[in-house]
Motif scaffolding. Structure first.
Motif, PDB file in Angstrom:
ATOM      1  N   PRO A 131       0.829  -1.207   0.000  1.00  0.00           N
ATOM      2  CA  PRO A 131       0.000   0.000   0.000  1.00  0.00           C
ATOM      3  C   PRO A 131       0.860   1.252   0.000  1.00  0.00           C
ATOM      4  CG  PRO A 131      -0.781  -1.595   1.625  1.00  0.00           C
ATOM      5  CD  PRO A 131       0.537  -2.109   1.125  1.00  0.00           C
ATOM      6  N   LEU A 132       0.555   2.160  -0.909  1.00  0.00           N
ATOM      7  CA  LEU A 132       1.313   3.400  -0.981  1.00  0.00           C
ATOM      8  C   LEU A 132       0.883   4.338   0.144  1.00  0.00           C
ATOM      9  CD1 LEU A 132       1.071   3.973  -4.820  1.00  0.00           C
ATOM     10  CD2 LEU A 132       3.074   3.222  -3.552  1.00  0.00           C
ATOM     11  N   PRO A 133       1.775   5.182   0.620  1.00  0.00           N
ATOM     12  CA  PRO A 133       1.402   6.118   1.683  1.00  0.00           C
ATOM     13  C   PRO A 133       0.318   7.068   1.197  1.00  0.00           C
ATOM     14  CG  PRO A 133       3.515   6.704   0.719  1.00  0.00           C
ATOM     15  CD  PRO A 133       3.160   5.350   0.200  1.00  0.00           C
ATOM     16  N   VAL A 134      -0.689   7.253   1.989  1.00  0.00           N
ATOM     17  CA  VAL A 134      -1.807   8.116   1.622  1.00  0.00           C
ATOM     18  C   VAL A 134      -1.505   9.550   2.016  1.00  0.00           C
ATOM     19  CG1 VAL A 134      -4.243   8.590   1.967  1.00  0.00           C
ATOM     20  CG2 VAL A 134      -3.444   6.219   1.905  1.00  0.00           C
ATOM     21  N   LEU A 135      -1.504  10.434   1.015  1.00  0.00           N
ATOM     22  CA  LEU A 135      -1.289  11.843   1.306  1.00  0.00           C
ATOM     23  C   LEU A 135      -2.556  12.451   1.903  1.00  0.00           C
ATOM     24  CD1 LEU A 135       0.615  12.996  -1.895  1.00  0.00           C
ATOM     25  CD2 LEU A 135       1.555  12.158   0.247  1.00  0.00           C
ATOM     26  N   THR A 136      -2.390  13.415   2.737  1.00  0.00           N
ATOM     27  CA  THR A 136      -3.537  14.081   3.352  1.00  0.00           C
ATOM     28  C   THR A 136      -3.546  15.535   2.941  1.00  0.00           C
ATOM     29  OG1 THR A 136      -2.316  14.671   5.333  1.00  0.00           O
ATOM     30  CG2 THR A 136      -3.369  12.503   5.308  1.00  0.00           C
ATOM     31  N   SER A 137      -4.499  16.270   3.479  1.00  0.00           N
ATOM     32  CA  SER A 137      -4.654  17.673   3.115  1.00  0.00           C
ATOM     33  C   SER A 137      -3.421  18.499   3.481  1.00  0.00           C
ATOM     34  CB  SER A 137      -5.882  18.265   3.815  1.00  0.00           C
ATOM     35  OG  SER A 137      -5.778  18.098   5.217  1.00  0.00           O
ATOM     36  N   SER A 138      -2.594  18.003   4.376  1.00  0.00           N
ATOM     37  CA  SER A 138      -1.404  18.746   4.774  1.00  0.00           C
ATOM     38  C   SER A 138      -0.250  18.559   3.791  1.00  0.00           C
ATOM     39  CB  SER A 138      -0.950  18.305   6.177  1.00  0.00           C
ATOM     40  OG  SER A 138      -0.632  16.927   6.183  1.00  0.00           O
ATOM     41  N   TRP A 148     -10.305  16.392  -1.222  1.00  0.00           N
ATOM     42  CA  TRP A 148     -11.692  16.066  -1.579  1.00  0.00           C
ATOM     43  C   TRP A 148     -12.009  14.630  -1.178  1.00  0.00           C
ATOM     44  CZ3 TRP A 148     -14.026  12.530  -4.889  1.00  0.00           C
ATOM     45  CH2 TRP A 148     -15.370  12.774  -5.196  1.00  0.00           C
ATOM     46  N   LEU A 149     -11.066  13.727  -1.425  1.00  0.00           N
ATOM     47  CA  LEU A 149     -11.282  12.326  -1.065  1.00  0.00           C
ATOM     48  C   LEU A 149     -11.385  12.151   0.447  1.00  0.00           C
ATOM     49  CD1 LEU A 149      -8.852  10.572  -3.578  1.00  0.00           C
ATOM     50  CD2 LEU A 149     -11.349  10.345  -3.536  1.00  0.00           C
ATOM     51  N   ASP A 150     -10.679  12.994   1.181  1.00  0.00           N
ATOM     52  CA  ASP A 150     -10.721  12.914   2.643  1.00  0.00           C
ATOM     53  C   ASP A 150     -12.134  13.108   3.190  1.00  0.00           C
ATOM     54  OD1 ASP A 150      -8.015  12.450   2.867  1.00  0.00           O
ATOM     55  OD2 ASP A 150      -7.493  14.548   3.258  1.00  0.00           O
ATOM     56  N   THR A 151     -12.991  13.771   2.427  1.00  0.00           N
ATOM     57  CA  THR A 151     -14.351  14.059   2.896  1.00  0.00           C
ATOM     58  C   THR A 151     -15.336  12.954   2.521  1.00  0.00           C
ATOM     59  OG1 THR A 151     -15.002  15.247   0.859  1.00  0.00           O
ATOM     60  CG2 THR A 151     -13.873  16.520   2.581  1.00  0.00           C
ATOM     61  N   HIS A 210     -21.111  16.515  -5.410  1.00  0.00           N
ATOM     62  CA  HIS A 210     -20.562  15.168  -5.242  1.00  0.00           C
ATOM     63  C   HIS A 210     -19.491  14.804  -6.282  1.00  0.00           C
ATOM     64  CE1 HIS A 210     -23.818  14.472  -8.212  1.00  0.00           C
ATOM     65  NE2 HIS A 210     -23.052  13.505  -8.657  1.00  0.00           N
ATOM     66  N   GLY A 211     -19.108  15.768  -7.116  1.00  0.00           N
ATOM     67  CA  GLY A 211     -18.095  15.472  -8.120  1.00  0.00           C
ATOM     68  C   GLY A 211     -17.018  16.544  -8.193  1.00  0.00           C
ATOM     69  N   LYS A 212     -15.858  16.150  -8.687  1.00  0.00           N
ATOM     70  CA  LYS A 212     -14.749  17.104  -8.825  1.00  0.00           C
ATOM     71  C   LYS A 212     -13.992  16.770 -10.110  1.00  0.00           C
ATOM     72  CE  LYS A 212     -10.647  18.866  -6.380  1.00  0.00           C
ATOM     73  NZ  LYS A 212     -11.095  20.284  -6.359  1.00  0.00           N
TER      74      LYS A 212
END
Length: 249
Positions: A131-138, A148-151, A210-212
Protein backbone atom coordinates in the motif's frame (compact mmCIF):
# COMPACT_ATOMS: atom_id res chain seq x y z
CA UNK A 1 25.70 5.70 -32.20
CA UNK A 2 26.51 3.21 -29.42
CA UNK A 3 27.41 0.54 -31.94
CA UNK A 4 29.66 2.93 -33.87
CA UNK A 5 31.45 3.87 -30.63
CA UNK A 6 31.57 0.21 -29.51
CA UNK A 7 29.97 0.95 -26.15
CA UNK A 8 27.21 -1.00 -24.37
CA UNK A 9 23.71 0.43 -24.51
CA UNK A 10 20.50 -0.42 -22.70
CA UNK A 11 16.92 0.28 -23.75
CA UNK A 12 13.87 0.66 -21.51
CA UNK A 13 10.63 -0.97 -22.75
CA UNK A 14 7.71 0.86 -21.15
CA UNK A 15 4.54 -0.83 -22.57
CA UNK A 16 3.24 -4.33 -21.85
CA UNK A 17 5.61 -7.29 -22.36
CA UNK A 18 2.81 -8.92 -24.39
CA UNK A 19 2.95 -5.99 -26.78
CA UNK A 20 6.68 -6.53 -27.26
CA UNK A 21 6.04 -10.21 -27.93
CA UNK A 22 3.51 -9.27 -30.60
CA UNK A 23 6.12 -6.99 -32.16
CA UNK A 24 8.69 -9.80 -32.21
CA UNK A 25 6.30 -12.30 -33.78
CA UNK A 26 4.64 -10.01 -36.33
CA UNK A 27 5.83 -12.10 -39.26
CA UNK A 28 4.31 -15.28 -37.77
CA UNK A 29 1.08 -13.44 -37.04
CA UNK A 30 1.05 -11.90 -40.50
CA UNK A 31 1.44 -15.34 -42.09
CA UNK A 32 -1.44 -16.63 -39.95
CA UNK A 33 -3.69 -13.85 -41.22
CA UNK A 34 -2.65 -14.61 -44.80
CA UNK A 35 -3.31 -18.31 -44.30
CA UNK A 36 -6.76 -17.64 -42.88
CA UNK A 37 -7.54 -15.31 -45.77
CA UNK A 38 -6.42 -17.87 -48.37
CA UNK A 39 -8.46 -20.55 -46.60
CA UNK A 40 -11.56 -18.42 -47.00
CA UNK A 41 -12.30 -18.22 -43.28
CA UNK A 42 -15.05 -15.86 -42.19
CA UNK A 43 -13.76 -12.66 -40.62
CA UNK A 44 -15.28 -13.41 -37.20
CA UNK A 45 -13.95 -16.97 -37.23
CA UNK A 46 -10.46 -15.78 -38.16
CA UNK A 47 -10.49 -13.00 -35.57
CA UNK A 48 -11.40 -15.44 -32.80
CA UNK A 49 -8.60 -17.88 -33.58
CA UNK A 50 -6.24 -18.31 -30.63
CA UNK A 51 -2.56 -17.60 -31.21
CA UNK A 52 -1.41 -21.01 -30.01
CA UNK A 53 1.55 -21.08 -32.40
CA UNK A 54 3.16 -18.37 -30.28
CA UNK A 55 3.46 -19.70 -26.70
CA UNK A 56 3.85 -16.23 -25.27
CA UNK A 57 0.55 -15.13 -26.84
CA UNK A 58 -1.50 -18.32 -26.53
CA UNK A 59 -4.19 -16.54 -24.49
CA UNK A 60 -4.70 -13.92 -27.19
CA UNK A 61 -6.65 -13.89 -30.46
CA UNK A 62 -5.87 -12.32 -33.81
CA UNK A 63 -8.55 -9.76 -32.93
CA UNK A 64 -6.40 -8.59 -30.01
CA UNK A 65 -3.45 -7.63 -32.23
CA UNK A 66 -3.49 -4.10 -33.73
CA UNK A 67 -4.16 -4.24 -37.47
CA UNK A 68 -1.45 -1.76 -38.38
CA UNK A 69 1.40 -3.97 -37.13
CA UNK A 70 0.13 -6.92 -39.18
CA UNK A 71 0.33 -5.09 -42.48
CA UNK A 72 3.08 -5.55 -45.07
CA UNK A 73 6.20 -3.67 -43.82
CA UNK A 74 7.06 -2.69 -47.39
CA UNK A 75 3.86 -0.65 -47.65
CA UNK A 76 2.91 0.17 -44.05
CA UNK A 77 4.98 2.81 -42.19
CA UNK A 78 3.87 1.45 -38.80
CA UNK A 79 4.68 -2.15 -39.65
CA UNK A 80 8.03 -1.09 -41.08
CA UNK A 81 8.81 0.84 -37.89
CA UNK A 82 7.96 -2.24 -35.78
CA UNK A 83 10.29 -4.38 -37.88
CA UNK A 84 13.18 -1.93 -37.48
CA UNK A 85 12.46 -1.44 -33.77
CA UNK A 86 12.68 -5.16 -33.00
CA UNK A 87 15.94 -5.47 -34.94
CA UNK A 88 17.35 -2.58 -32.95
CA UNK A 89 16.24 -3.97 -29.57
CA UNK A 90 17.83 -7.32 -30.33
CA UNK A 91 21.16 -5.53 -30.78
CA UNK A 92 20.95 -3.85 -27.39
CA UNK A 93 23.26 -4.90 -24.58
CA UNK A 94 20.18 -5.30 -22.39
CA UNK A 95 16.46 -4.65 -22.45
CA UNK A 96 14.86 -3.37 -19.26
CA UNK A 97 11.17 -4.20 -18.83
CA UNK A 98 8.69 -1.99 -17.00
CA UNK A 99 7.30 -5.06 -15.23
CA UNK A 100 8.18 -7.90 -12.89
CA UNK A 101 8.47 -11.62 -13.54
CA UNK A 102 5.71 -12.64 -11.10
CA UNK A 103 3.07 -10.73 -13.09
CA UNK A 104 3.97 -12.24 -16.47
CA UNK A 105 3.09 -15.76 -17.75
CA UNK A 106 6.15 -18.03 -17.63
CA UNK A 107 6.04 -18.85 -21.38
CA UNK A 108 6.16 -15.13 -22.17
CA UNK A 109 9.17 -14.57 -19.89
CA UNK A 110 10.99 -17.54 -21.42
CA UNK A 111 10.25 -16.40 -24.97
CA UNK A 112 11.45 -12.84 -24.35
CA UNK A 113 14.61 -14.08 -22.62
CA UNK A 114 15.41 -16.15 -25.70
CA UNK A 115 15.13 -13.11 -27.96
CA UNK A 116 17.45 -10.67 -26.16
CA UNK A 117 20.99 -10.79 -24.84
CA UNK A 118 19.96 -9.68 -21.36
CA UNK A 119 16.38 -9.14 -20.15
CA UNK A 120 15.86 -7.32 -16.86
CA UNK A 121 12.63 -6.61 -14.95
CA UNK A 122 12.79 -3.45 -12.86
CA UNK A 123 9.48 -3.91 -11.05
CA UNK A 124 9.53 -5.22 -7.50
CA UNK A 125 6.37 -6.97 -6.21
CA UNK A 126 7.17 -6.19 -2.57
CA UNK A 127 7.24 -2.50 -3.45
CA UNK A 128 4.66 -2.29 -6.22
CA UNK A 129 1.98 -4.14 -4.33
CA UNK A 130 2.59 -2.64 -0.91
CA UNK A 131 0.00 0.00 0.00
CA UNK A 132 1.31 3.40 -0.98
CA UNK A 133 1.40 6.12 1.68
CA UNK A 134 -1.81 8.12 1.62
CA UNK A 135 -1.29 11.84 1.31
CA UNK A 136 -3.54 14.08 3.35
CA UNK A 137 -4.65 17.67 3.12
CA UNK A 138 -1.40 18.75 4.77
CA UNK A 139 0.67 17.32 1.91
CA UNK A 140 1.37 18.97 -1.42
CA UNK A 141 -1.87 18.58 -3.39
CA UNK A 142 -2.25 21.50 -5.84
CA UNK A 143 -5.52 20.27 -7.32
CA UNK A 144 -7.12 19.36 -3.98
CA UNK A 145 -7.87 15.78 -5.06
CA UNK A 146 -6.78 14.15 -1.85
CA UNK A 147 -8.46 16.76 0.33
CA UNK A 148 -11.69 16.07 -1.58
CA UNK A 149 -11.28 12.33 -1.06
CA UNK A 150 -10.72 12.91 2.64
CA UNK A 151 -14.35 14.06 2.90
CA UNK A 152 -15.75 10.85 1.34
CA UNK A 153 -16.71 7.54 2.92
CA UNK A 154 -14.49 4.50 2.28
CA UNK A 155 -14.77 2.94 -1.18
CA UNK A 156 -17.54 5.27 -2.34
CA UNK A 157 -15.73 7.38 -4.94
CA UNK A 158 -15.06 6.69 -8.61
CA UNK A 159 -11.79 7.89 -10.09
CA UNK A 160 -12.03 8.57 -13.83
CA UNK A 161 -8.90 9.02 -15.93
CA UNK A 162 -8.01 8.01 -19.49
CA UNK A 163 -4.32 8.84 -19.37
CA UNK A 164 -2.40 11.31 -21.47
CA UNK A 165 -2.76 9.59 -24.85
CA UNK A 166 -6.18 7.93 -25.02
CA UNK A 167 -8.93 10.34 -26.04
CA UNK A 168 -12.55 9.15 -25.65
CA UNK A 169 -14.97 10.43 -28.25
CA UNK A 170 -17.27 13.35 -27.35
CA UNK A 171 -20.20 10.93 -27.29
CA UNK A 172 -18.42 8.61 -24.86
CA UNK A 173 -17.51 11.50 -22.57
CA UNK A 174 -21.05 12.78 -22.58
CA UNK A 175 -22.51 9.32 -21.89
CA UNK A 176 -20.11 8.72 -19.00
CA UNK A 177 -20.99 12.11 -17.50
CA UNK A 178 -24.70 11.32 -17.76
CA UNK A 179 -24.15 7.97 -16.03
CA UNK A 180 -22.22 9.57 -13.17
CA UNK A 181 -24.90 12.20 -12.75
CA UNK A 182 -27.90 9.87 -12.95
CA UNK A 183 -26.45 7.45 -10.37
CA UNK A 184 -25.26 10.19 -8.04
CA UNK A 185 -21.86 8.49 -7.79
CA UNK A 186 -19.20 10.63 -6.08
CA UNK A 187 -16.47 11.05 -8.69
CA UNK A 188 -13.03 12.51 -9.18
CA UNK A 189 -12.38 13.03 -12.89
CA UNK A 190 -8.97 13.90 -14.30
CA UNK A 191 -9.73 15.55 -17.63
CA UNK A 192 -7.88 17.75 -20.08
CA UNK A 193 -9.37 21.22 -20.10
CA UNK A 194 -10.15 21.19 -23.82
CA UNK A 195 -12.32 18.07 -23.37
CA UNK A 196 -14.67 19.74 -20.90
CA UNK A 197 -16.56 21.33 -23.77
CA UNK A 198 -18.06 17.91 -24.51
CA UNK A 199 -19.71 17.54 -21.11
CA UNK A 200 -23.50 17.95 -20.97
CA UNK A 201 -24.62 21.53 -20.48
CA UNK A 202 -24.90 22.36 -16.78
CA UNK A 203 -23.14 19.14 -15.74
CA UNK A 204 -20.55 20.88 -13.58
CA UNK A 205 -23.15 22.92 -11.72
CA UNK A 206 -25.47 19.96 -11.12
CA UNK A 207 -22.73 17.64 -9.86
CA UNK A 208 -20.69 20.16 -7.92
CA UNK A 209 -21.74 18.71 -4.57
CA UNK A 210 -20.56 15.17 -5.24
CA UNK A 211 -18.09 15.47 -8.12
CA UNK A 212 -14.75 17.10 -8.83
CA UNK A 213 -12.98 17.60 -12.18
CA UNK A 214 -9.26 18.41 -12.26
CA UNK A 215 -6.70 18.78 -15.09
CA UNK A 216 -4.28 16.45 -13.29
CA UNK A 217 -4.35 14.08 -10.32
CA UNK A 218 -1.67 12.28 -8.27
CA UNK A 219 -2.97 8.96 -9.59
CA UNK A 220 -1.09 6.45 -7.44
CA UNK A 221 -2.07 8.34 -4.27
CA UNK A 222 -5.68 8.68 -5.42
CA UNK A 223 -5.94 4.95 -6.12
CA UNK A 224 -4.45 4.18 -2.73
CA UNK A 225 -6.85 6.47 -0.88
CA UNK A 226 -9.47 4.63 1.25
CA UNK A 227 -12.31 6.60 -0.41
CA UNK A 228 -11.48 5.39 -3.92
CA UNK A 229 -13.68 2.43 -4.79
CA UNK A 230 -13.53 2.10 -8.57
CA UNK A 231 -11.23 3.16 -11.40
CA UNK A 232 -12.68 4.04 -14.81
CA UNK A 233 -9.64 3.85 -17.06
CA UNK A 234 -8.28 3.27 -20.57
CA UNK A 235 -6.48 0.24 -19.07
CA UNK A 236 -3.00 1.51 -19.81
CA UNK A 237 -0.24 -0.74 -18.51
CA UNK A 238 0.82 1.49 -15.61
CA UNK A 239 -2.76 2.45 -14.71
CA UNK A 240 -3.77 -1.20 -14.38
CA UNK A 241 -0.92 -2.01 -12.02
CA UNK A 242 -1.50 1.14 -9.98
CA UNK A 243 -5.10 0.01 -9.57
CA UNK A 244 -3.94 -3.43 -8.43
CA UNK A 245 -1.47 -1.86 -6.00
CA UNK A 246 -4.23 0.31 -4.55
CA UNK A 247 -6.72 -2.56 -4.39
CA UNK A 248 -9.15 -0.76 -6.69
CA UNK A 249 -11.17 -2.53 -9.37
Amino acid sequence: MAEQMHVPWVTFWIPSPCFLSAYIHTEVLRQLCLRNSCAGMAVKEADDEALEMVPALSLFRILDIPDNILQDPTTSPVSNFVHRLVSMLQCATAVIMNSYVEAIPAPLVADLKSKFKILLHVGCPTVSFSPLPVLTSSDSDPTGCLMWLDTRDPRTGAYVCFGTVAVPSPTELSSLAEALESTGTPFLWSMKENMMAHLPEGFLERTGQHGKIVPWAPQSQVLSHPACGVHVTHCGYNSVFESVAGGVR
